[in-house]
Write a protein that holds these residues in place. Sequence first.
Motif, PDB file in Angstrom:
ATOM      1  N   ARG A   1      90.800  13.778 -41.119  1.00 10.58           N
ATOM      2  CA  ARG A   1      90.643  12.452 -41.721  1.00 10.58           C
ATOM      3  C   ARG A   1      91.493  11.413 -41.005  1.00 10.58           C
ATOM      4  NH1 ARG A   1      91.686  11.383 -48.121  1.00 10.58           N
ATOM      5  NH2 ARG A   1      91.550   9.106 -48.123  1.00 10.58           N
TER       6      ARG A   1
ATOM      7  N   GLN B   1      82.018   6.715 -52.375  1.00  8.03           N
ATOM      8  CA  GLN B   1      83.250   7.225 -51.777  1.00  8.03           C
ATOM      9  C   GLN B   1      83.806   6.239 -50.743  1.00  8.03           C
ATOM     10  OE1 GLN B   1      85.034  10.128 -52.212  1.00  8.03           O
ATOM     11  NE2 GLN B   1      83.745  10.735 -53.932  1.00  8.03           N
TER      12      GLN B   1
ATOM     13  N   ARG C   1      86.765   9.150 -46.428  1.00  9.87           N
ATOM     14  CA  ARG C   1      86.502  10.407 -47.129  1.00  9.87           C
ATOM     15  C   ARG C   1      85.074  10.883 -46.884  1.00  9.87           C
ATOM     16  NH1 ARG C   1      89.456   9.410 -53.025  1.00  9.87           N
ATOM     17  NH2 ARG C   1      91.599   9.465 -52.233  1.00  9.87           N
TER      18      ARG C   1
END
Length: 341
Positions: free
Chosen positions: A61, A46, A50
């Motif tokens: 985020r 990832q 994230r």
Amino acid sequence: MEKTLSIISATPLGSLSDGVEHEEGPEPSEPSETRDFLVHESLHGQRLDRALAALVPEFSRSYLQQLIDAGAVAVQGRVLTKSAATVHAGEIGSIELRPTPQSQAFKPEPLPIAVVHEDEHLRIIDKPAGLVVHPAPGHWSGTLLNGLLALDPRAALLPRAGIVHRLDRDTSGLMVVARTRAAMDALVGLIAAREVKRQYIAMAHRSWQGADARHVDAAIGRDPRNRLRMAVVDLTRHSGKPARTLIESLDSNDEGCAVRCTLETGRTHQIRVHMASIGHPLVADSLYGGTAAAGLERQALHAFRLAFIHPATGVQMEFLAPPPPDLVQAMQAWGLDYNRA
């Protein structure tokens, strides 16, 4: 498997809050907090931002991206400054959580939350008008998210404290909130598949004209002339997303009309935009052409019905919440009957 139906009227269980304190990040008096993490197998490959959003779910985020850019994240002893950097299972890292208004917003605050139903997997709440759902610029405290963190210690372990959909600040009514990650993922899937039925009562300007039911199929995007609001847009010329609302007249007279709106998609301000687009802006919705009337100073919109299949039990659930007193009084002032909903 045979499905059963559970219909629950929104008589609140009570305004609940246990006042539990949670560690949400650095206090204003602290310069920072360093938190260690281990990259799980599920996060292998990832992007760094994230992965951090899953590992440190109480922070957004965008905030985590700011920390990455500032050199506050290290993996395997190496500082990473690119949000798109790839992480691998088994890697050990650390993140320095530096205080900002945003980071300090995600704290528990006891609030009077009206709980209509609760079980091990989810809660149904009846949100009052005026309550902001998520912390945001200008509303860093006193939001539904803050109240949920105080109400349930487990909420701190979930992204957005288990919130899976929104109501605008001045819209009242029913919302479903997850209490476990499995329930949250399932509810998000149900909403994306349009298997959660959401119906609203609204009060609008102008006498209703034409057929009692009108299906509005009009894409919604940012208003090209005013980026602070949404608008019906032509997708060949502007960015936006398809949006569909079934609007049914419940009553109408020379003052205005009462309508029932069924969402078939869930775009930002969808009902408000679609009602304005057909010449019926909501009462007191100044952003989309409505004006205060009948003693009402907030947009005349209430989420009165919520129905879905319970993600854990498979039981068909239906919840009903009557309009709050301000909307009832406004309807009565105009002589409108909304009870056909």
